[in-house]
Each structure stands twice: as C-alpha cells, then as structure tokens.
Write a protein that holds these residues in place. Structure first.
Motif, PDB file in Angstrom:
ATOM      1  N   HIS A  32      26.104  63.899  19.730  1.00  0.00           N
ATOM      2  CA  HIS A  32      26.964  63.800  18.573  1.00  0.00           C
ATOM      3  C   HIS A  32      26.931  62.064  18.976  1.00  0.00           C
ATOM      4  O   HIS A  32      26.797  61.386  19.972  1.00  0.00           O
ATOM      5  CB  HIS A  32      28.478  63.679  18.451  1.00  0.00           C
ATOM      6  N   ARG A  33      26.775  61.331  17.496  1.00  0.00           N
ATOM      7  CA  ARG A  33      26.761  59.859  17.576  1.00  0.00           C
ATOM      8  C   ARG A  33      27.979  59.691  18.555  1.00  0.00           C
ATOM      9  O   ARG A  33      29.699  59.653  17.689  1.00  0.00           O
ATOM     10  CB  ARG A  33      27.142  59.807  16.080  1.00  0.00           C
ATOM     11  N   SER A  34      27.831  58.768  18.583  1.00  0.00           N
ATOM     12  CA  SER A  34      28.940  57.240  19.494  1.00  0.00           C
ATOM     13  C   SER A  34      29.640  56.746  18.849  1.00  0.00           C
ATOM     14  O   SER A  34      30.613  56.087  19.167  1.00  0.00           O
ATOM     15  CB  SER A  34      29.008  57.360  20.951  1.00  0.00           C
ATOM     16  N   ASP A  35      29.083  55.975  18.227  1.00  0.00           N
ATOM     17  CA  ASP A  35      29.554  55.063  16.545  1.00  0.00           C
ATOM     18  C   ASP A  35      29.330  55.954  15.447  1.00  0.00           C
ATOM     19  O   ASP A  35      29.025  56.648  15.113  1.00  0.00           O
ATOM     20  CB  ASP A  35      27.965  54.107  16.919  1.00  0.00           C
ATOM     21  N   GLY A  36      30.567  54.868  14.816  1.00  0.00           N
ATOM     22  CA  GLY A  36      30.982  55.663  13.108  1.00  0.00           C
ATOM     23  C   GLY A  36      29.602  55.687  12.166  1.00  0.00           C
ATOM     24  O   GLY A  36      28.439  54.364  12.548  1.00  0.00           O
ATOM     25  N   SER A  70      31.578  70.030  25.701  1.00  0.00           N
ATOM     26  CA  SER A  70      30.280  70.286  26.285  1.00  0.00           C
ATOM     27  C   SER A  70      29.919  68.705  25.428  1.00  0.00           C
ATOM     28  O   SER A  70      29.156  68.119  26.249  1.00  0.00           O
ATOM     29  CB  SER A  70      29.244  70.946  26.462  1.00  0.00           C
ATOM     30  N   SER A  71      30.626  68.353  24.908  1.00  0.00           N
ATOM     31  CA  SER A  71      29.594  66.771  23.577  1.00  0.00           C
ATOM     32  C   SER A  71      29.463  65.715  24.588  1.00  0.00           C
ATOM     33  O   SER A  71      30.820  65.165  25.209  1.00  0.00           O
ATOM     34  CB  SER A  71      30.976  66.931  22.634  1.00  0.00           C
ATOM     35  N   VAL A  72      28.452  65.647  24.509  1.00  0.00           N
ATOM     36  CA  VAL A  72      28.164  63.999  25.116  1.00  0.00           C
ATOM     37  C   VAL A  72      27.243  62.874  23.464  1.00  0.00           C
ATOM     38  O   VAL A  72      27.096  63.671  22.592  1.00  0.00           O
ATOM     39  CB  VAL A  72      26.780  64.176  25.685  1.00  0.00           C
ATOM     40  N   GLY A  73      27.821  61.936  23.808  1.00  0.00           N
ATOM     41  CA  GLY A  73      27.770  60.725  23.121  1.00  0.00           C
ATOM     42  C   GLY A  73      26.191  60.052  23.007  1.00  0.00           C
ATOM     43  O   GLY A  73      26.013  59.925  23.752  1.00  0.00           O
ATOM     44  N   GLY A  74      25.743  59.869  21.638  1.00  0.00           N
ATOM     45  CA  GLY A  74      24.636  59.310  22.240  1.00  0.00           C
ATOM     46  C   GLY A  74      24.993  57.574  20.599  1.00  0.00           C
ATOM     47  O   GLY A  74      25.594  58.531  19.683  1.00  0.00           O
ATOM     48  N   GLU A 120      18.835  57.131  17.533  1.00  0.00           N
ATOM     49  CA  GLU A 120      17.691  57.444  18.176  1.00  0.00           C
ATOM     50  C   GLU A 120      18.191  57.624  19.896  1.00  0.00           C
ATOM     51  O   GLU A 120      18.038  58.148  20.870  1.00  0.00           O
ATOM     52  CB  GLU A 120      17.439  56.132  18.725  1.00  0.00           C
ATOM     53  N   GLY A 121      20.003  57.472  19.686  1.00  0.00           N
ATOM     54  CA  GLY A 121      20.527  57.510  21.181  1.00  0.00           C
ATOM     55  C   GLY A 121      20.783  58.910  21.311  1.00  0.00           C
ATOM     56  O   GLY A 121      20.825  59.527  22.299  1.00  0.00           O
ATOM     57  N   VAL A 122      21.126  59.908  19.994  1.00  0.00           N
ATOM     58  CA  VAL A 122      21.243  61.122  19.942  1.00  0.00           C
ATOM     59  C   VAL A 122      20.064  62.349  20.352  1.00  0.00           C
ATOM     60  O   VAL A 122      19.464  62.624  20.523  1.00  0.00           O
ATOM     61  CB  VAL A 122      21.811  61.685  18.303  1.00  0.00           C
ATOM     62  N   ALA A 123      18.586  61.289  20.184  1.00  0.00           N
ATOM     63  CA  ALA A 123      17.748  62.270  19.542  1.00  0.00           C
ATOM     64  C   ALA A 123      17.149  62.096  20.897  1.00  0.00           C
ATOM     65  O   ALA A 123      16.944  63.315  21.955  1.00  0.00           O
ATOM     66  CB  ALA A 123      16.696  61.048  19.133  1.00  0.00           C
ATOM     67  N   ALA A 124      17.615  61.076  21.986  1.00  0.00           N
ATOM     68  CA  ALA A 124      17.274  60.974  23.509  1.00  0.00           C
ATOM     69  C   ALA A 124      17.684  61.940  24.039  1.00  0.00           C
ATOM     70  O   ALA A 124      17.386  61.877  25.312  1.00  0.00           O
ATOM     71  CB  ALA A 124      17.225  59.398  24.410  1.00  0.00           C
ATOM     72  N   ASN A 125      19.526  61.973  24.265  1.00  0.00           N
ATOM     73  CA  ASN A 125      19.921  62.881  24.426  1.00  0.00           C
ATOM     74  C   ASN A 125      19.325  63.941  24.189  1.00  0.00           C
ATOM     75  O   ASN A 125      20.186  65.067  25.352  1.00  0.00           O
ATOM     76  CB  ASN A 125      21.448  63.023  24.018  1.00  0.00           C
ATOM     77  N   VAL A 126      19.306  64.354  23.030  1.00  0.00           N
ATOM     78  CA  VAL A 126      18.717  66.283  23.180  1.00  0.00           C
ATOM     79  C   VAL A 126      16.991  66.104  23.727  1.00  0.00           C
ATOM     80  O   VAL A 126      17.262  67.417  24.592  1.00  0.00           O
ATOM     81  CB  VAL A 126      18.646  66.458  21.949  1.00  0.00           C
TER      82      VAL A 126
END
Length: 386
Positions: free
Chosen positions: A203-207, A241-245, A249-255
């Motif tokens: 998920h997104r870690s930023d608003g 299991s949720s991981v923030g990005g 670009e952060g979410v795409a990189a983590n996926v």
C-alpha cells in the motif's frame, strides 16, 4: 505479459478527460515521469503560440508576452510530467512568468492550498466534507485535466492472467485471504495453476489520492470494508502482511520485488514497469482489463456538472465495459482567492496549456482536451473564480 486482451492495437491509455462522456474518442497511455518533448515539437508549439499571444478567458484579456509574476502549485504526482513540460514551453512565451509545481502528492497539495501557500493544487481525490473548514480561503472549485485509472497489480510466478471479483479483492486487502491458492481465488480462476504462495499486500505509505480512490472503490464494493476501514488518503491497513511504499513508484517497486505481492498502482506505472495486473470484475459483474475502451466506458456516464466545479467520483462505474477504478485528476483553486491577480494568472497559464499544449500532451501520451470541453470549463468553472 502474454494476455492478448491486455494488448489491443494502438496506444493504451491513461484517459485524459478530453474524452469523458463528451466525444467518446480513443485514448492513449499517460507516462508519469518528467519528460520533455522533442525539439521539433517544442519549437512548433512555441511558434504557434507566438503567432497568437493574445486571447480571452473567463472575461480576461490575455497578452501572454506581457505577463509577470511567480505562480505556485503543488500536489498530484500523476500530473507532474504534463505540468513540468507545459510550464517550460509557457515560460518561453510568457517570459516574465515563473511557474512552480511541486510533485508532493495530493494530500500535501490540498494542505498547501488550505494554508494559502500556493495558488493552485493538483489532486487525484476529492476534499472530504470534514476537511472543507480547513481551507482558509473559503470555497474551492475543481476542474479536470486528466484521469488516473488504478490497477491492482501482482507478482506471482507462472500466473500471467488472473481474474478477481470485487469481494475477493476486498478480502485480500483486509487480510482475510492470505494465500494465492485460496479457494475463493481458485473459484474466480478455475483454469489457473495457483501456487501456495503467501500474499503480501502493498500500500501507499504517504497520503495520496491514489489511496483515497482505491479505498473509495473498496468501500463501494464491500460493506465490511466500508464499516471497518473506510476511505481516505491514508487508512489503517488491516492485512498483517501489509508493506508500505512511498508514491506509486514505491508501491510498484515493492510489488515487483516481493514474491506473492499485490498492490494498487496507477496504470501509467504498470505500463512503465511491465507489471502483471488483474482483470477486475466491474459493477455489471463482467471481468475487464484496463485499457482505452474500459477507461472510456467508465467515463461515459459521468455527470461532470452535477456539482459545482466538476468534482465527481467515477469508481465502480456502471456499464458492461467499464473499468471499476477510474478517477479524475483535478486542479483546485479558490472561488474567491485572496490574491485575485495571481489567480487570474493561473487561469491564463492553464488557458495557454489548453490552447497550445496539444502537441506536448501527445508527446507525453496524454490526449489533449477538445475545445468543446475546455470551453465548458471556462464558462462553468473559471467564470466563477472571482
């Protein structure tokens, strides 16, 4: 990806609102990186603008060459490549003007406008009723410049095509379905060989407006999600299991990095990173892929003038072909700005962009707004900013 349904002829699109319910035109993909047009395109645009440097918008006579001042905006990262490229060409014509746009995210852009530190904000989400009182400048109006379809992307070896129903997607992001071989996922994909890989939710870690619109969708399709989590630019993710990005670009990189990951990403990033994405079940119960036709179908029923300033939601749109998570990307401005002169200059900037930015928008894989829609924006929104 080998799924032929995902690769229709022509340039697949992030749908600019040029097409929304008005012309029904074919759209093309929108990149999200800051880019520049080629030299020939830039010179053609500048030359065309130089030939006609005076126009009228919302009752304002515009002599671009005589404009002076600094205009400040911030917000949506989705809009950034278009904002940066268009402003660069605009400043060649309006040499006395400096346009600043900070790619800070929708929440930050709205906060900046609320605090009167910018004259305009870019956002991919609507302002919550509870937050309206924080806007010290009073009533805010929206006008669209693009749309931001959102996909659900995944990283699962050997599975290049995957269908998921709305309730299964909600259950995954709630942490109720934790393995890819779950019976409910198998029921949506009877011919797929699903591995017993744990699901990692990203998920997104930023608003962000992306989060707002994705959780708006989940709230629309799942009463349990609406009651327990709700929608917002930032929410408490229930999946353990949720991981923030940070950012799309952060979410795409983590996926892409985490085996078994699933996350929500704007389509431009999916295309850029060659990611696998779900075919999703829409409000009509049909499984559809994200592409030009399904984005256009989602937009076709939107009533853009049902509220002041065109601030409408398109999630879970009706129609057999509609993509279920499509949303507009807006510019926000005060209806009664404290600095009327600066606000007028902002309108002049966007007027120039609408009139002279078509080649630039096309080079960035946006489809430019048609004159019919920009005329409606001027008449029904810009004329109210006084």
């Amino acid at each position: 990806m080998k799924n032929s349904r995902r690769h229709r002829p022509g340039r697949i699109a992030v749908l600019p609102l040029a097409l929304l319910a008005i012309l029904g035109l074919v759209v093309s993909a929108c990149g999200d990186d800051t880019e520049t047009a080629d030299d020939s395109g830039s010179s053609e645009t500048t030359a065309a603008a130089s030939e006609a440097t005076t126009t009228t918008v919302a009752g304002l006579d515009i002599d671009y060459a005589s404009l002076e001042g600094t205009l400040n905006g911030s917000g949506s990262s989705f809009q950034d490549s278009l904002e940066q490229t268009v402003k660069g060409e605009f400043e060649k014509v309006a040499t006395g003007v400096k346009v600043n746009y900070a790619k800070s995210g929708s929440s930050a852009g709205k906060a900046d406008l609320a605090g009167n530190t910018v004259q305009f904000a870019g956002t991919d989400s609507l302002i919550k009723d509870a937050d309206k009182a924080t806007f010290t400048g009073g009533e805010v109006l929206y006008f669209p410049i693009a749309a931001a379809p959102i996909t659900v992307s995944y990283n699962l070896s050997g599975v290049e095509e995957l269908n998921l129903s709305a309730d299964v997607i909600a259950a995954i992001f709630q942490g109720e379905i934790t393995s890819w071989d779950d019976a409910k996922i198998a029921a949506d994909n009877p011919d797929a060989k699903l591995p017993a890989t744990p699901i990692a939710v990203v998920h997104r870690s930023d608003g962000s407006g992306t989060t707002f619109n994705f959780t708006d969708y989940l709230s629309a399709v799942s009463k349990e999600w609406a009651d327990k989590v709700g929608k917002g630019a930032a929410v408490k993710w229930p999946a353990e299991s949720s991981v923030g990005g940070k950012g799309n670009e952060g979410v795409a990189a983590n996926v892409n990095r985490v085996k078994g990951a699933v996350g929500y990403v704007e389509y431009a990033y999916v295309k850029k990173n060659n990611m696998n994405y779900l075919q999703m079940q829409n409000a009509a119960g049909k499984y559809v892929a994200p592409d030009d036709l399904t984005f256009a179908a989602a937009a076709a029923g939107a009533d853009w003038f049902s509220v002041p300033g065109m601030g409408v939601s398109m999630v879970n749109a009706k129609g057999n072909e509609s993509w279920p998570i499509s949303t507009a990307s807006f510019i926000l401005m005060y209806k009664k700005p404290a600095d009327k002169a600066a606000s007028d200059e902002v309108l002049k900037f966007f007027d120039w962009a609408f009139k002279n930015g078509k080649k630039l928008a096309s080079d960035l894989d946006y489809v430019p707004l048609p004159d019919t829609l920009t005329s409606q924006i001027r008449a029904k929104v810009w004329s109210e900013i006084k």
